[in-house]
Design an enzyme around this catalytic site. Structure first.
Site, short mmCIF file in Angstrom:
data_model
loop_
_atom_site.label_atom_id
_atom_site.label_comp_id
_atom_site.label_asym_id
_atom_site.label_seq_id
_atom_site.Cartn_x
_atom_site.Cartn_y
_atom_site.Cartn_z
N ASP A 56 0.89 -1.16 0.00
CA ASP A 56 0.00 0.00 0.00
C ASP A 56 0.93 1.22 0.00
OD1 ASP A 56 -1.54 2.20 0.62
OD2 ASP A 56 -2.82 1.13 2.05
N SER A 134 -0.75 13.39 -15.37
CA SER A 134 -1.95 13.25 -16.20
C SER A 134 -2.20 14.56 -16.91
CB SER A 134 -3.14 12.92 -15.29
OG SER A 134 -4.35 13.22 -15.92
N TYR A 147 -8.88 14.69 -7.98
CA TYR A 147 -7.92 13.92 -8.79
C TYR A 147 -7.00 14.87 -9.53
CZ TYR A 147 -6.10 10.92 -12.48
OH TYR A 147 -5.26 10.25 -13.34
N LYS A 151 -2.87 15.52 -9.22
CA LYS A 151 -1.88 15.41 -10.31
C LYS A 151 -1.10 16.73 -10.47
CE LYS A 151 -2.61 11.11 -11.19
NZ LYS A 151 -1.58 10.08 -10.99
N1 LIG Z 1 -6.55 5.76 -17.07
C1 LIG Z 1 -6.31 7.01 -17.40
O1 LIG Z 1 -7.07 7.62 -18.18
C2 LIG Z 1 -5.11 7.74 -16.86
C3 LIG Z 1 -4.72 8.93 -17.49
C4 LIG Z 1 -3.62 9.61 -17.00
C5 LIG Z 1 -2.93 9.13 -15.91
N2 LIG Z 1 -3.33 7.98 -15.31
C6 LIG Z 1 -2.59 7.53 -14.13
O2 LIG Z 1 -2.00 6.28 -14.40
C7 LIG Z 1 -1.86 5.53 -13.19
C8 LIG Z 1 -2.43 4.13 -13.38
O3 LIG Z 1 -3.82 4.22 -13.64
P1 LIG Z 1 -4.64 3.13 -14.46
O4 LIG Z 1 -5.45 3.85 -15.45
O5 LIG Z 1 -3.77 2.03 -14.91
O6 LIG Z 1 -5.66 2.65 -13.32
P2 LIG Z 1 -6.02 1.21 -12.75
O7 LIG Z 1 -7.18 1.45 -11.85
O8 LIG Z 1 -6.15 0.21 -13.85
O9 LIG Z 1 -4.72 0.82 -11.91
C9 LIG Z 1 -4.36 1.45 -10.72
C10 LIG Z 1 -3.70 0.42 -9.82
O10 LIG Z 1 -3.29 1.07 -8.61
C11 LIG Z 1 -3.56 0.18 -7.55
N3 LIG Z 1 -3.68 0.88 -6.28
C12 LIG Z 1 -4.71 1.63 -5.82
N4 LIG Z 1 -4.45 2.06 -4.58
C13 LIG Z 1 -3.22 1.60 -4.25
C14 LIG Z 1 -2.41 1.72 -3.09
N5 LIG Z 1 -2.81 2.40 -2.01
N6 LIG Z 1 -1.19 1.11 -3.10
C15 LIG Z 1 -0.78 0.39 -4.18
N7 LIG Z 1 -1.51 0.24 -5.29
C16 LIG Z 1 -2.73 0.83 -5.32
C17 LIG Z 1 -4.87 -0.52 -7.94
O11 LIG Z 1 -5.07 -1.72 -7.21
C18 LIG Z 1 -4.64 -0.73 -9.42
O12 LIG Z 1 -4.04 -1.98 -9.70
C19 LIG Z 1 -2.58 6.35 -12.11
O13 LIG Z 1 -1.64 7.10 -11.38
C20 LIG Z 1 -3.47 7.27 -12.91
O14 LIG Z 1 -3.77 8.45 -12.22
C21 LIG Z 1 -4.40 7.26 -15.77
#
Ligand SMILES: NC(=O)c1ccc[n+]([C@@H]2O[C@H](COP(=O)([O-])OP(=O)(O)OC[C@H]3O[C@@H](n4cnc5c(N)ncnc54)[C@H](O)[C@@H]3O)[C@@H](O)[C@H]2O)c1
Length: 254
Positions: A56, A134, A147, A151
């Site tokens: 975590d 992001s 959110y 970021k």
């Molecule tokens: N999906 C999008 O559109 C997008 C766009 C820009 C940036 N991001 C960023 O990319 C990153 C990954 O996002 P994603 O889209 O793959 O989302 P996702 O929900 O598929 O994956 C996020 C992962 O983080 C894990 N997680 C959550 N809380 C946690 C904690 N306390 N400790 C450890 N792990 C934890 C979850 O279990 C999950 O496996 C994030 O930082 C997100 O903000 C995503």
């Protein structure tokens, strides 16, 4: 010669999982950490060479344990602070504890990751930190307010450490995707998605992340992923604040 190492948080799904697999394909020793045990199990089944573990990112002691177990030689080539969570919808309808959790995971998690990994990175020639930022850090996003604010914090942290850690030969940069087709965007209903759509896959982001770690282009602190994010970032940089506000009002309209 020993294999270079990469430590990826939030690696059980989405961008983190794709990133872990991408580095494994390129011969890295990969540590994939998450709170989702089932997701990690599925990753280990897909690529048994990947080291998986529960972490975590908001827990400093857990960071210390995970790093000392994954880096027994005291060195780490790349840290990817990817774990993140999101809630969309009206700010006032989101419970305070959820707002706090978004800040805890996205901001405190990244701060603790950098802090805990510092000594490992400092001991490793040419070490790197990649923070998942992001496109919502270009301008505050309605219905994603906390959110988006989280970021902006990741953006500031990245800029500061990029300067502060360059004397230690640690390169710090942020990746800026727009919307990516992952669990995070599945339930998300915001104006910007309706206007701009979702055009990136986790593999697109993982590939861009891996490529960005290959070049040693110091000074490129922010890397937009995909043409939409590149265009939005370029327009925002060259435009007056009033125009940015209006453009964002249009893009994020409900
Ligand atoms: N999906 C999008 O559109 C997008 C766009 C820009 C940036 N991001 C960023 O990319 C990153 C990954 O996002 P994603 O889209 O793959 O989302 P996702 O929900 O598929 O994956 C996020 C992962 O983080 C894990 N997680 C959550 N809380 C946690 C904690 N306390 N400790 C450890 N792990 C934890 C979850 O279990 C999950 O496996 C994030 O930082 C997100 O903000 C995503």
């Amino acid at each position: 010669m020993s294999r270079p190492s990469v430590f990826v948080t939030g690696a059980a799904s989405g961008i983190g999982r794709a990133t872990a697999l991408q580095f494994a394909r390129h011969g890295y020793r990969v540590g994939a950490f998450d709170v989702d045990a089932a997701g990690l199990q599925s990753l280990a089944a897909a690529q048994p060479d990947i080291v998986t573990g529960i972490l975590d990112v908001t827990d400093a002691d857990a960071w210390a344990r995970a790093l000392s177990e994954f880096c027994p030689d005291g060195q780490l080539d790349i840290l990817v602070n990817n774990a993140g969570i999101l809630s969309s919808g009206p700010f006032e309808d989101t419970p305070p504890e959820r707002h706090r959790r978004i800040i805890d995971v996205n901001v405190t998690g990244t701060v603790l990751g950098c802090h805990s990994a510092f000594e490992y990175l400092r001991r490793t020639p040419g070490a790197q930190v990649v923070n998942l930022c992001s496109a919502s850090a270009i301008y505050g996003q309605p219905d994603l307010a906390t959110y988006s604010a989280s970021k902006f914090a990741v953006r500031g942290l990245t800029e500061a450490l990029e300067l502060e850690w360059s004397p230690h030969d640690i390169r710090v940069f942020a990746l800026w995707p727009l919307f990516v087709d992952t669990a995070m965007t599945e339930e998300m209903s915001v104006g910007a998605v309706r206007t701009l759509g979702i055009h990136l896959t986790p593999d697109d982001v993982a590939e861009a992340l891996y490529d960005a770690t290959r070049g040693r282009a110091w000074g490129r602190v922010h890397r937009a992923v995909g043409w939409q994010a590149r265009l939005l970032a370029a327009v925002a940089q060259g435009s007056p604040a009033r125009f940015n506000r209006l453009a964002n009002k249009w893009v994020t309209r409900r």
